[in-house]
Design a protein around this motif. Sequence first.
Motif, short mmCIF file in Angstrom:
data_model
loop_
_atom_site.label_atom_id
_atom_site.label_comp_id
_atom_site.label_asym_id
_atom_site.label_seq_id
_atom_site.Cartn_x
_atom_site.Cartn_y
_atom_site.Cartn_z
N SER A 42 -12.86 10.52 62.93
CA SER A 42 -13.49 11.33 63.95
C SER A 42 -14.99 11.04 64.05
N GLN A 43 -15.46 10.82 65.28
CA GLN A 43 -16.87 10.55 65.52
C GLN A 43 -17.62 11.80 66.00
N SER A 166 -17.46 19.25 61.38
CA SER A 166 -17.49 17.86 61.82
C SER A 166 -18.26 17.06 60.78
N ARG A 167 -18.54 15.80 61.07
CA ARG A 167 -19.25 14.96 60.11
C ARG A 167 -20.67 15.44 59.87
N ARG A 168 -21.23 16.22 60.78
CA ARG A 168 -22.61 16.69 60.61
C ARG A 168 -22.76 18.19 60.88
N ASP A 170 -21.37 22.19 59.74
CA ASP A 170 -20.60 23.11 58.90
C ASP A 170 -21.15 24.51 59.14
N ILE A 182 -12.01 18.97 59.18
CA ILE A 182 -11.80 18.21 60.41
C ILE A 182 -10.30 18.11 60.66
#
Length: 266
Positions: A42-43, A166-168, A170, A182
């Motif tokens: 996931s991006q 997501s990756r950045r 929380d 995710i």
Amino acid sequence: MSPLLAGILAAGTAFALSYLLTNVGAATATFEVLGDQGASISQIGVTWNITHLLVQSAVLLATAGIMVMARPVQRSAIVTPGIAWVTAALVTASIVIVAPRAVAGEPLTAAPQAPDDCSGSAPVMCVYPEHRRYSGPTLAAVDALVAAARDAQYDSLVPTRVEESSRRYDAADGRGVMSLPILEPGPTDTPALVQRLLMPGWCAELSADTPPPDAYFAALESLVFTWTGLVDEPYDPMASGLTPLSPDEVERVMSAWSVCDLSAAP
């Protein structure tokens, strides 16, 4: 070279170069000539570094043009590298070696954004629209966990809001908001989901060089064991001999974690 030997050498060289130029397994995010920045994951939460994209495009176009223009020289029955071929190889190698050292920053930059596809109430559950199509099993599992915690009077386990991470990003804050992992296709792993809901991601100690105290991991195991037990989910913890915590014990740990006291014991 003979066609057979040339094919074997070309395949081996191409594999080695593709491995090196994508920097497979690198621990740090840097510019790579053939890097795809994890296109299979996931991006959400990151965006492109335009400088990296432009330099990558320029390097690929320039080196491709150089290699197409250079031709080996035919001498009798033997094909040998000419001056242009050797020059092209050296220039290409130089560009490929220098480019990663000349481009600063990471290929992907942070673009944290809260999920805005929300449903339900008490708790409100929000996911990213891209993942809504396979969020059903996870959200159903959260509903079951919350209902079981309410029925057993474990009020400190009941969030007011649950948001996908997501990756950045929380959202967990220790004040009623918990984070989902995710979301991905496939069945829901309830113990892993419970662990993610409980983790105090707002505490810097979880990402520090020094790991949290052993008491944190012991308390987390006990909390997961307790909450999964409320929905009769099998859980095989690393620690043995665990017993369910009482509502007061759970409240004590959750209150301590809300202010990042990770040494709290039930």
